[in-house]
Scaffold this motif. Structure first.
Motif, PDB file in Angstrom:
ATOM      1  N   ARG A   1      34.988 152.603 146.524  1.00 34.96           N
ATOM      2  CA  ARG A   1      36.475 152.861 147.040  1.00 34.96           C
ATOM      3  C   ARG A   1      36.806 151.833 145.487  1.00 34.96           C
ATOM      4  O   ARG A   1      36.151 151.278 144.502  1.00 34.96           O
ATOM      5  N   GLU A   2      38.188 151.388 145.259  1.00 34.90           N
ATOM      6  CA  GLU A   2      39.229 151.594 143.813  1.00 34.90           C
ATOM      7  C   GLU A   2      38.945 150.001 143.820  1.00 34.90           C
ATOM      8  O   GLU A   2      39.318 149.160 144.673  1.00 34.90           O
TER       9      GLU A   2
ATOM     10  N   SER B   1      37.594 159.254 148.060  1.00 35.17           N
ATOM     11  CA  SER B   1      38.803 159.649 149.336  1.00 35.17           C
ATOM     12  C   SER B   1      39.465 160.594 148.180  1.00 35.17           C
ATOM     13  O   SER B   1      40.843 161.579 149.177  1.00 35.17           O
TER      14      SER B   1
ATOM     15  N   LEU C   1      35.178 151.354 140.619  1.00 33.43           N
ATOM     16  CA  LEU C   1      35.403 151.978 141.915  1.00 33.43           C
ATOM     17  C   LEU C   1      34.045 150.612 141.930  1.00 33.43           C
ATOM     18  O   LEU C   1      33.508 150.806 141.222  1.00 33.43           O
TER      19      LEU C   1
END
Length: 511
Positions: A345-346, A382, A340
């Protein structure tokens, strides 16, 4: 039935292969039927002593068959165990006992229960296990039912508490459920040991690597062979391979490097060797692969908060030339590893971010510390799934293989032990004569840290004896956390931005 319970997996082996050899401890040999029968009997005694489902039971016994049976008995009660290292300083043991607040202490001090209860933290109730296993072998031979009904509920209850270094100065308890252990050893994974596997048990009982060696063997039907010495040496490994048929072992990368240097032939006879705990030395790995082409070598990575391993990588010669060192590999069963960025976010392949772990291996949290639990175990931005933020940096390559690239904080690994410099500093700051101090890991030739130095200032005009200060720290800290070097300085140098200049301090060690 409680699917995923450690003791249920062992009991299954006792039913299906009762005569198979489970434990070798010197002259003591326990088959699965005897192991399970003894644990049932001991669990009945522990239940009477107050080891109820949901409680946490400290166990203070040396590495031995009796320790293994005691831990299995605790699990059968529905309680979780905390295996304490008898080599720890008394102050650390008392600190841990105070955090656990369990109903009973399992120990084998050679004293009466009344004498032992006054030796440790307060008036602690003590339960001492029986001294032998003959009566249980007879019961197993006649297939007698113990009448004890082992815990058979969900597998997300505490199984064990691992105590590790904490930034506050107090040991930090990581509460791990049954499923975190049993998810490792499923048939489709790289740790599917199974019947016929003979594994060395040499890790301290307080480590999560102990679970790999003990439960990885006993839940899958293999044989666990005990190393009698406190510190494993090449001669011991060689002897147990030759006399007991040990074919699988785990070593920290530091021990692996040492053994490879001083006695590279000591590994002969192993089918599988798992190494890790620190960044691997490509030179030593290459030397091993050349000398032992028939032995499968694995790199295991994972924080204790994900119990033993989050990833495993079967090492090949090509890995020795990898840009970021030997890869840490792919997730083990029941586990996902996310890379991350700072926004959560990935990261795409090839981009570095923080390694975060999710899945059945995650700890329930930190014992008695909900704030720290909330800070380190968070929700994926997410998907909302529960994550552990490791503080490690890494990346995933185009093939989906993970690589470790460094840390985001001061935590280090030295000789395979996780060290929080803040813990050493907190204890040192309490000692008379010390005004300021800083613990600094010392880099070794291979890029790892191979020792720890403590630098301090004092208000006194005369030098405090660093030897005495180090001795005082040894009464507060486990041996692996005691600084190798203790040095008084006139001042702690600082960088242009006002932070302690650790590079300048390390430079003084060269003199």
């Amino acid at each position: 039935m409680g699917v995923g319970l450690v003791h249920r997996a062992v009991a299954h082996r006792a039913r299906t292969r009762p005569d198979a050899l489970a434990v070798v401890d010197g002259s003591t040999r326990l088959d699965y039927a005897t192991l399970d029968a003894a644990a049932d009997a001991w669990a009945a005694g522990l239940t009477a002593a107050g080891a109820d489902p949901g409680t946490l039971v400290p166990v203070l016994l040396p590495r031995s068959a009796r320790l293994y049976v005691a831990l299995l008995a605790v699990l059968k009660c529905g309680a979780g165990y905390a295996a304490l290292d008898p080599r720890w300083p008394r102050e650390r043991i008392e600190s841990v006992l105070g955090q656990l607040g369990g109903p009973v202490l399992v120990t084998d001090s050679g004293e009466t229960a009344e004498e032992a209860s006054g030796k440790w933290f307060g008036p602690w109730p003590v339960w001492q296990p029986p001294s032998g296993f003959d009566e249980f072998a007879n019961a197993a031979a006649t297939h007698g039912a113990s009448g004890f009904h082992a815990y058979d509920g969900p597998s997300d209850v505490p199984a064990t508490v691992f105590f590790t270094s904490g930034t506050s100065g107090a040991p930090k308890g990581v509460v791990s459920p049954h499923a975190a252990t049993t998810r490792l050893f499923t048939a489709e994974g790289p740790l599917a040991f199974g019947p016929g596997t003979v594994m060395l048990q040499a890790a301290p009982s307080s480590w999560d690597a102990f679970s790999l060696e003990l439960w990885g063997t006993l839940t899958t039907g293999g044989t666990c062979v005990t190393a009698a010495e406190d510190y494993l040496l090449p001669d011991t490994l060689r002897e147990l391979i030759d006399t007991c048929g040990v074919d699988t072992a785990w070593l920290t990368s530091s021990l692996f490097n040492l053994f490879t240097e001083i006695d590279p032939d000591c590994f002969r006879g192993l089918r599988g060797l798992y190494i890790g705990g620190e960044r691997l030395s490509a030179a030593h790995v290459g030397q091993f692969l050349d000398a032992h082409p028939g032995t499968r070598l694995f790199n295991g990575y994972g924080p204790v908060e994900s119990c033993v391993f989050a990833t495993v990588h079967p090492i090949t010669a090509a890995d020795c030339a990898a840009e970021h060192g030997v890869p840490i590999g792919r997730p083990v069963p029941g586990t996902r590893v996310h890379v991350l960025d700072e926004a959560g976010r990935e990261c795409p392949p090839g981009v570095t971010g923080e390694l975060c772990v999710s899945g059945a291996g995650l700890a329930l949290g930190y014992l008695g510390d909900p704030d720290l639990t909330a800070a380190r175990f968070t929700a994926h931005p997410s998907s909302g799934i529960r994550l552990y933020r490791t503080g490690d940096h890494g990346l995933k390559d185009a093939d989906g293989v993970l690589h470790f690239t460094g840390r985001t904080d001061r935590q280090v690994k030295i000789r395979g032990y996780r060290i929080e410099p803040e813990e050493i500093e907190a204890h040192a700051a309490e000692l008379p004569g010390i005004t300021h101090c800083v613990a600094v890991p010392v880099p070794g030739q291979l890029g790892n840290y191979d020792r720890l130095a403590l630098f301090y200032t004092s208000a006194a005009e005369t030098d405090e004896d660093p030897v005495l200060l180090r001795r005082s720290l040894s009464l507060r800290l486990p041996a692996h956390a005691v600084p190798d070097v203790v040095r008084r300085v006139r001042r702690l140098p600082v960088t242009a931005n006002g932070k302690v200049d650790r590079s300048e301090l390390l430079a003084t060690l060269d003199g």
